[in-house]
Design a protein around this motif. Structure first.
Motif, mmCIF file in Angstrom:
data_model
loop_
_atom_site.group_PDB
_atom_site.id
_atom_site.type_symbol
_atom_site.label_atom_id
_atom_site.label_comp_id
_atom_site.label_asym_id
_atom_site.label_seq_id
_atom_site.Cartn_x
_atom_site.Cartn_y
_atom_site.Cartn_z
ATOM 1 N N GLN A 198 0.706 -1.220 -0.098
ATOM 2 C CA GLN A 198 -0.049 -0.014 0.152
ATOM 3 C C GLN A 198 0.777 1.241 0.070
ATOM 4 O O GLN A 198 0.457 2.130 -0.839
ATOM 5 C CB GLN A 198 -0.913 -0.069 1.212
ATOM 6 N N ALA A 199 1.862 1.183 0.744
ATOM 7 C CA ALA A 199 2.876 2.113 0.548
ATOM 8 C C ALA A 199 3.459 2.687 -0.503
ATOM 9 O O ALA A 199 3.429 3.805 -1.237
ATOM 10 C CB ALA A 199 3.859 2.109 1.868
ATOM 11 N N GLU A 200 3.752 1.504 -1.282
ATOM 12 C CA GLU A 200 4.548 1.699 -2.687
ATOM 13 C C GLU A 200 3.359 2.265 -3.645
ATOM 14 O O GLU A 200 3.577 2.881 -4.585
ATOM 15 C CB GLU A 200 4.869 0.166 -2.913
ATOM 16 N N ARG A 201 2.201 1.790 -3.488
ATOM 17 C CA ARG A 201 0.884 2.223 -4.423
ATOM 18 C C ARG A 201 0.857 3.743 -4.048
ATOM 19 O O ARG A 201 0.722 4.422 -5.140
ATOM 20 C CB ARG A 201 -0.318 1.400 -4.039
ATOM 21 N N ILE A 202 0.885 4.261 -3.015
ATOM 22 C CA ILE A 202 0.677 5.529 -2.757
ATOM 23 C C ILE A 202 1.876 6.413 -3.129
ATOM 24 O O ILE A 202 1.585 7.476 -3.886
ATOM 25 C CB ILE A 202 0.485 5.860 -1.134
ATOM 26 N N LEU A 203 3.036 5.748 -3.200
ATOM 27 C CA LEU A 203 4.069 6.566 -3.747
ATOM 28 C C LEU A 203 4.040 6.823 -5.129
ATOM 29 O O LEU A 203 4.336 7.645 -5.791
ATOM 30 C CB LEU A 203 5.315 5.882 -3.308
ATOM 31 N N SER A 204 3.583 5.491 -5.895
ATOM 32 C CA SER A 204 3.462 5.434 -7.175
ATOM 33 C C SER A 204 2.617 6.423 -7.869
ATOM 34 O O SER A 204 2.672 7.203 -8.725
ATOM 35 C CB SER A 204 3.057 4.072 -7.774
ATOM 36 N N GLN A 205 1.293 6.586 -7.141
ATOM 37 C CA GLN A 205 0.475 7.634 -7.439
ATOM 38 C C GLN A 205 0.825 8.912 -7.266
ATOM 39 O O GLN A 205 0.441 10.001 -8.032
ATOM 40 C CB GLN A 205 -0.808 7.270 -6.399
ATOM 41 N N ARG A 206 1.566 9.345 -6.267
ATOM 42 C CA ARG A 206 2.137 10.728 -5.822
ATOM 43 C C ARG A 206 3.214 10.995 -7.121
ATOM 44 O O ARG A 206 3.299 12.027 -7.470
ATOM 45 C CB ARG A 206 2.819 10.756 -4.503
ATOM 46 N N LYS A 207 3.973 9.869 -7.554
ATOM 47 C CA LYS A 207 4.791 10.209 -8.581
ATOM 48 C C LYS A 207 4.071 10.627 -9.982
ATOM 49 O O LYS A 207 4.523 11.630 -10.646
ATOM 50 C CB LYS A 207 5.733 8.945 -8.697
ATOM 51 N N LEU A 208 2.906 9.617 -10.186
ATOM 52 C CA LEU A 208 2.309 10.071 -11.296
ATOM 53 C C LEU A 208 1.655 11.715 -11.281
ATOM 54 O O LEU A 208 1.540 12.196 -12.141
ATOM 55 C CB LEU A 208 0.977 8.848 -11.566
ATOM 56 N N ARG A 209 1.157 11.839 -10.065
ATOM 57 C CA ARG A 209 0.553 12.954 -9.830
ATOM 58 C C ARG A 209 1.539 14.430 -10.004
ATOM 59 O O ARG A 209 1.223 15.219 -10.670
ATOM 60 C CB ARG A 209 -0.188 13.247 -8.511
ATOM 61 N N ASN A 210 2.738 14.095 -9.770
ATOM 62 C CA ASN A 210 3.784 14.931 -9.870
ATOM 63 C C ASN A 210 4.059 15.288 -11.492
ATOM 64 O O ASN A 210 4.613 16.166 -11.800
ATOM 65 C CB ASN A 210 5.130 14.812 -9.091
ATOM 66 N N LEU A 211 3.799 14.209 -12.224
ATOM 67 C CA LEU A 211 4.059 14.234 -13.445
ATOM 68 C C LEU A 211 3.059 14.924 -14.236
ATOM 69 O O LEU A 211 3.241 15.511 -15.456
ATOM 70 C CB LEU A 211 4.253 12.883 -14.179
ATOM 71 N N THR A 212 1.898 14.877 -13.761
ATOM 72 C CA THR A 212 0.594 15.769 -14.236
ATOM 73 C C THR A 212 0.520 16.995 -13.756
ATOM 74 O O THR A 212 0.073 17.983 -14.634
ATOM 75 C CB THR A 212 -0.467 14.881 -13.802
ATOM 76 N N ILE A 213 0.741 17.383 -12.503
ATOM 77 C CA ILE A 213 0.484 18.568 -12.123
ATOM 78 C C ILE A 213 1.886 18.982 -11.488
ATOM 79 O O ILE A 213 2.652 18.164 -10.607
ATOM 80 C CB ILE A 213 -0.590 18.743 -11.094
ATOM 81 N N ASP A 214 2.274 20.238 -11.756
ATOM 82 C CA ASP A 214 3.549 20.839 -10.978
ATOM 83 C C ASP A 214 3.540 20.573 -9.578
ATOM 84 O O ASP A 214 2.859 21.178 -8.668
ATOM 85 C CB ASP A 214 3.563 22.487 -11.128
ATOM 86 N N PRO A 215 4.773 19.639 -9.151
ATOM 87 C CA PRO A 215 4.767 19.392 -7.737
ATOM 88 C C PRO A 215 5.313 20.637 -6.760
ATOM 89 O O PRO A 215 4.742 20.479 -5.673
ATOM 90 C CB PRO A 215 5.904 18.453 -7.628
#
Length: 127
Positions: free
Chosen positions: A18-35
């Motif tokens: 679950q922690a790895e999934r959250i990190l993966s989702q956060r990386k995708l978000r950072n690619l989509t919207i300026d971190p």
């Protein structure tokens, strides 16, 4: 009940998964919207330290900076702040998650898994 037995599809360590999934989702978000607009480096650092702990290792400033595409100075400031709040344990070479933070994040992830499982049990498939 043992989370790994209850949620067998998540592998031997559902909390790590679950922690790895959250990190993966956060990386995708950072690619989509300026971190810089939505970034939370403190939380990302805690999650990375949590994942490292579950894998039996610790983190370095350089590794985390590379993983987050952030400067070493930013990571160093956050590690200092999180260490001051007893969420990380740090030395001059590496840092790791504290027992307090590990317990809190484990509880959060377990709650997250159970909440998602309940939502999926009640979901109706679309026609």
């Amino acid at each position: 009940m043992d989370l790994a037995k209850e949620f067998q599809g998540l592998g031997a360590d559902p909390l790590l998964c679950q922690a790895e999934r959250i990190l993966s989702q956060r990386k995708l978000r950072n690619l989509t919207i300026d971190p810089d607009l939505l970034g939370e480096p403190g939380w990302d650092i805690l999650l990375l330290a949590y994942v490292a702990h579950r894998r039996g290792s610790s983190c370095t400033i350089a590794q985390v900076a590379d993983e987050l595409n952030a400067s070493s100075a930013l990571v160093t400031r956050w590690v200092s702040a999180l260490t001051a709040r007893n969420l990380l344990v740090s030395n001059q070479i590496s840092f790791s998650i504290s027992d307090l933070a590990e317990c809190k994040i484990s509880d959060l992830l377990e709650h997250n898994i159970r909440e998602m499982a309940q939502a999926f049990r009640h979901a109706k498939p679309s026609p």
